[in-house]
Design a protein around this motif. Sequence first.
Motif, PDB file in Angstrom:
ATOM      1  N   PHE A  65      -0.432  -5.545   5.038  1.00  0.00           N
ATOM      2  CA  PHE A  65       0.170  -4.896   3.877  1.00  0.00           C
ATOM      3  C   PHE A  65       1.629  -4.529   4.129  1.00  0.00           C
ATOM      4  N   ARG A  66       2.415  -4.606   3.077  1.00  0.00           N
ATOM      5  CA  ARG A  66       3.704  -3.929   3.057  1.00  0.00           C
ATOM      6  C   ARG A  66       3.437  -2.455   2.738  1.00  0.00           C
ATOM      7  N   ILE A  67       4.404  -1.618   3.001  1.00  0.00           N
ATOM      8  CA  ILE A  67       4.212  -0.188   2.734  1.00  0.00           C
ATOM      9  C   ILE A  67       5.210   0.280   1.686  1.00  0.00           C
ATOM     10  N   ALA A  68       4.693   0.983   0.682  1.00  0.00           N
ATOM     11  CA  ALA A  68       5.523   1.701  -0.274  1.00  0.00           C
ATOM     12  C   ALA A  68       5.617   3.131   0.239  1.00  0.00           C
TER      13      ALA A  68
ATOM     14  N   ALA B 189       7.071   7.045   0.915  1.00  0.00           N
ATOM     15  CA  ALA B 189       7.596   8.252   0.263  1.00  0.00           C
ATOM     16  C   ALA B 189       7.457   8.185  -1.259  1.00  0.00           C
ATOM     17  N   MET B 190       6.291   7.695  -1.705  1.00  0.00           N
ATOM     18  CA  MET B 190       5.986   7.643  -3.126  1.00  0.00           C
ATOM     19  C   MET B 190       5.114   8.843  -3.504  1.00  0.00           C
ATOM     20  N   ASP B 191       4.537   8.821  -4.701  1.00  0.00           N
ATOM     21  CA  ASP B 191       3.714   9.956  -5.109  1.00  0.00           C
ATOM     22  C   ASP B 191       2.464  10.075  -4.239  1.00  0.00           C
ATOM     23  N   THR B 192       2.000   8.970  -3.623  1.00  0.00           N
ATOM     24  CA  THR B 192       0.848   9.057  -2.727  1.00  0.00           C
ATOM     25  C   THR B 192       1.148   9.943  -1.524  1.00  0.00           C
ATOM     26  N   SER B 193       2.402  10.025  -1.130  1.00  0.00           N
ATOM     27  CA  SER B 193       2.795  10.902  -0.022  1.00  0.00           C
ATOM     28  C   SER B 193       3.019  12.334  -0.494  1.00  0.00           C
ATOM     29  N   GLN B 194       2.673  12.603  -1.762  1.00  0.00           N
ATOM     30  CA  GLN B 194       2.787  13.931  -2.375  1.00  0.00           C
ATOM     31  C   GLN B 194       4.222  14.304  -2.736  1.00  0.00           C
TER      32      GLN B 194
ATOM     33  N   ALA C  11       0.861  -1.179   0.000  1.00  0.00           N
ATOM     34  CA  ALA C  11       0.000   0.000   0.000  1.00  0.00           C
ATOM     35  C   ALA C  11       0.901   1.234   0.000  1.00  0.00           C
ATOM     36  N   ALA C  12       0.755   2.079  -1.014  1.00  0.00           N
ATOM     37  CA  ALA C  12       1.473   3.352  -1.012  1.00  0.00           C
ATOM     38  C   ALA C  12       0.744   4.290  -0.049  1.00  0.00           C
ATOM     39  N   ALA C  13       1.448   4.758   0.967  1.00  0.00           N
ATOM     40  CA  ALA C  13       0.796   5.435   2.091  1.00  0.00           C
ATOM     41  C   ALA C  13       0.925   6.951   2.001  1.00  0.00           C
TER      42      ALA C  13
END
Length: 384
Positions: A73-76, A78-83, A36-38
């Motif tokens: 879930f694993r966490i993705a 600092a991706m674009d979901t984190s802005q 999950a991208a957080a």
Amino acid sequence: MDITLPIEGGRRATYRLVGQPVQPVAGARFSRIAYAAAHVVADPLAMTDPWSQPVVDWDRTMAFRHHLWALGFRIAEAMDTSQRGMGFDWASAKELIRRSIAEARTVPGADLASGAGTDHLAPAAAKTLDDVIRAYEEQFAFIEGEGGKAIMMASRALAAVANGPDDYARVYDRILSQASGKVILHWLGDMFDPALKGYWGSNDFEAALNTVVAIIERHAGKVEGIKISLLDASKEVLLRDRLPEGVVMFTGDDFNYPELIAGDGRRHSHALLGIFDAIAPVANAALAKLAKGDHTGYDALMAPTVPLSRKIFEAPTEYYKAGIVFMAWLNGHQGHFSMVGGMQSARGIRHYADVFRLADQAGLLADPELAVARMKHLCAVAGA
């Protein structure tokens, strides 16, 4: 339970809630890798200049990661979901990554991978490929120095300076050959970030596909998988079918994820999805059914989440983060609906009303009374 919500034509209509909150499965085991991208939780009381000075509520941000880990879930990170690139800079991302890696060590079985990009290098400031390489190297060095695994994010700077496929190959060859561990690649379409148009050196999908596959084949021992976010299931399947043995596909298709994760009987995609941030309880229950071979149960749970996801990720797609944070607020994971960069203003009240209805129909309002109270407050503030 009823609520008055805005509809087309400047009108209002009564909506009666129909959904039953889906209960996640405690201790569920999945047959798919599920990242999950957080998102990050802003601190609205500390932000004096929200457009340019992000301030994070670290306690609530870490609490949300524990919520995702508890659901399997694993966490993705600092991706674009984190802005990233939309109000959340590399300095803030470094702190987020550092805290999340440390936090993961306190949770048995917790796992995460962190985005390594070039966002501290302004595209206009990139003059050569070496500038881009150095930027990637800096972020990889930080993540690997913290003991983390890197997701090699698409680079606006590389898109700006590259003259063709060979330039992309040079940068990716260099970074992958130096990586200390396995890397996840990220092919992010220009619907998510217009600055990435023509990524991999071509606007033609077949040409871009050939470039990506060649890079992966040269570095198959260093590539765990690739996430593709083009919102086109057929393109994902074409890439999936060409991946070398041992390299996995992570769907980033927030429009077609249920069928891609389920697979076609020969191959399936794993998941690295921003929408999993918002639909985590239902995705948990659905993936638990899939792991037991219950495809009918999986489909029944996942299907109602697709209209919700398509609404959240509707054009302009890059503003989907607002819907993700809105869902977290509705479900009590944070006490406010304020975002880094003031991004909550990127969508209008009718959009949020549609998201509310669809979330209810998907069983994703964990506490309907709380959600209704918060939605009424938002409508009042918006003059609706």
